[in-house]
Enzyme design. Structure first.
Site, PDB file in Angstrom:
ATOM      1  CB  SER A  77      -0.924   0.014   1.215  1.00 44.11           C
ATOM      2  OG  SER A  77      -1.814  -1.077   1.185  1.00 44.11           O
ATOM      3  CG  HIS A  98      -0.669   0.292  -4.493  1.00 46.53           C
ATOM      4  ND1 HIS A  98      -0.241  -0.038  -5.762  1.00 46.53           N
ATOM      5  CD2 HIS A  98      -1.193  -0.850  -3.983  1.00 46.53           C
ATOM      6  CE1 HIS A  98      -0.493  -1.318  -6.003  1.00 46.53           C
ATOM      7  NE2 HIS A  98      -1.058  -1.833  -4.927  1.00 46.53           N
TER       8      HIS A  98
END
Length: 338
Positions: free
Chosen positions: A40, A43
């Site tokens: 994450s 990202h």
């Protein structure tokens, strides 16, 4: 103190920030002993972002730390306690919070996303987000609490029947947690579909029965003949493969996330095959079970750590995650094992 912040789209910076000060009666000041780079986080730093974050925020949401200060109303902890943290802070007032679905909170604050997280030497968290963890648990095992908690929440939704065949799409860290937990829960055959040879080897080491590239998966007898009982998408962009590989009346679990990618599917496949498609977003009331698992039921986690670095060497870990040569990158903001 030193901290890693999200600067702007596709960029981060290692900066000096003031050590946070306790301002609320329920806050804990935590010395961060270890933190880890998650998919994450990658990202967040992608261009375009696959996960939104607030510029200037200290990123990072996985950590183990020691309490060094407390607000006046904290009663469940003491200075010196070792804790892990749920970085998702629900409001406690919205419909979802009050109906037992706090992971769907309409006003959630996410440390490391829109509030300062844990790629820093110190962090400030509410006491409701902290969970005590044994001081005897090795640091390099305790650091897995947050991501493993998310997968534990997903496993609770699966309600797997012993002996079932499961395909796990993606053998990054999340896929590797799924493989191990599926075997612990009695899966008959676990198939890992992963393009990276490095990650395929790791999937085999942690318990996958069959390891193939995605292109080879559909040719496997277990998939070609009938289909898998369950397919888990641990990547976030593989729903089409999941629908193709699951048997009629089977289940698809969607776990991975990437807001920058979309997929095109034929909805009639779900209808005609009478599939159950379930999404799972972070862990929901599974922290105590996760900690109990870590403390009492050994998993193959340490072998997943490919890099141990100082906070100043964040770029080394970031680059390794980006080029696929890393699985778990652990940072030690205040020194310690590297």
């Amino acid at each position: 103190m030193k901290a890693v912040i999200f600067k702007e789209t596709g960029k981060y910076a290692v900066v000096e920030k003031p050590v946070p000060e306790i301002k609320k009666a329920n806050e804990l000041l935590v010395k961060v002993e270890a933190c880890s780079i998650c998919g994450s986080d990658m990202h967040i730093l992608s261009d375009p972002p696959g996960y939104p974050a607030k510029p200037g925020t200290t990123i990072g949401h996985e950590m183990v730390g020691t309490i060094v200060g407390m607000g006046s109303e904290v009663t469940a902890f003491a200075v010196g306690d070792r804790i892990v943290c749920d970085n998702n802070i629900p409001c406690g007032q919205c419909y979802y919070c009050r109906s037992g679905h706090a992971n769907m909170c309409e006003h959630v604050r996410c440390l490391g996303v829109n509030g300062d997280g844990f790629f820093a030497q110190y962090a400030l968290i509410p006491d409701t987000s902290a969970y005590a963890i044994s001081p005897d648990l090795p640091l390099d095992i305790a650091i897995f609490a947050e991501p493993l908690n998310c997968v534990m929440g997903a496993m609770d939704k699966l309600r797997m029947i012993p002996g079932e065949t499961v395909v796990v799409v993606g053998a990054g860290p999340i896929g590797l947690y799924f493989i191990q937990l599926l075997k612990k829960n009695g899966a008959g055959t676990v198939i890992a579909a992963e393009p990276s040879e490095f990650r395929r080897r790791m999937a085999k080491e942690v318990g996958a029965d069959i390891v193939v590239s995605p292109a080879e998966a559909e040719k496997l007898p277990q998939i070609a003949a009938v289909g898998a009982d369950i397919v888990v998408d641990a990547v976030g962009i593989c729903i089409k493969d999941a629908l193709d590989w699951v048997r009629s009346s089977g289940r698809v679990l969607l776990f991975g996330q990437n807001f920058a990618r979309t997929q095109e599917i034929c909805q009639s496949v779900i209808t005609r095959k009478e599939l159950t498609v379930t999404g799972s977003y972070i862990g929901s009331y599974s922290w105590h079970d996760t900690i109990r698992l870590l403390e009492h039921d050994p998993m193959q986690l340490e072998k997943m750590i490919t890099h141990r670095l100082t906070l100043e060497d964040f770029a080394v870990g970031y680059d390794a995650m980006k080029d696929g040569s890393a699985l778990e990158v652990i940072l030690y903001p205040n020194g310690g094992r590297c």
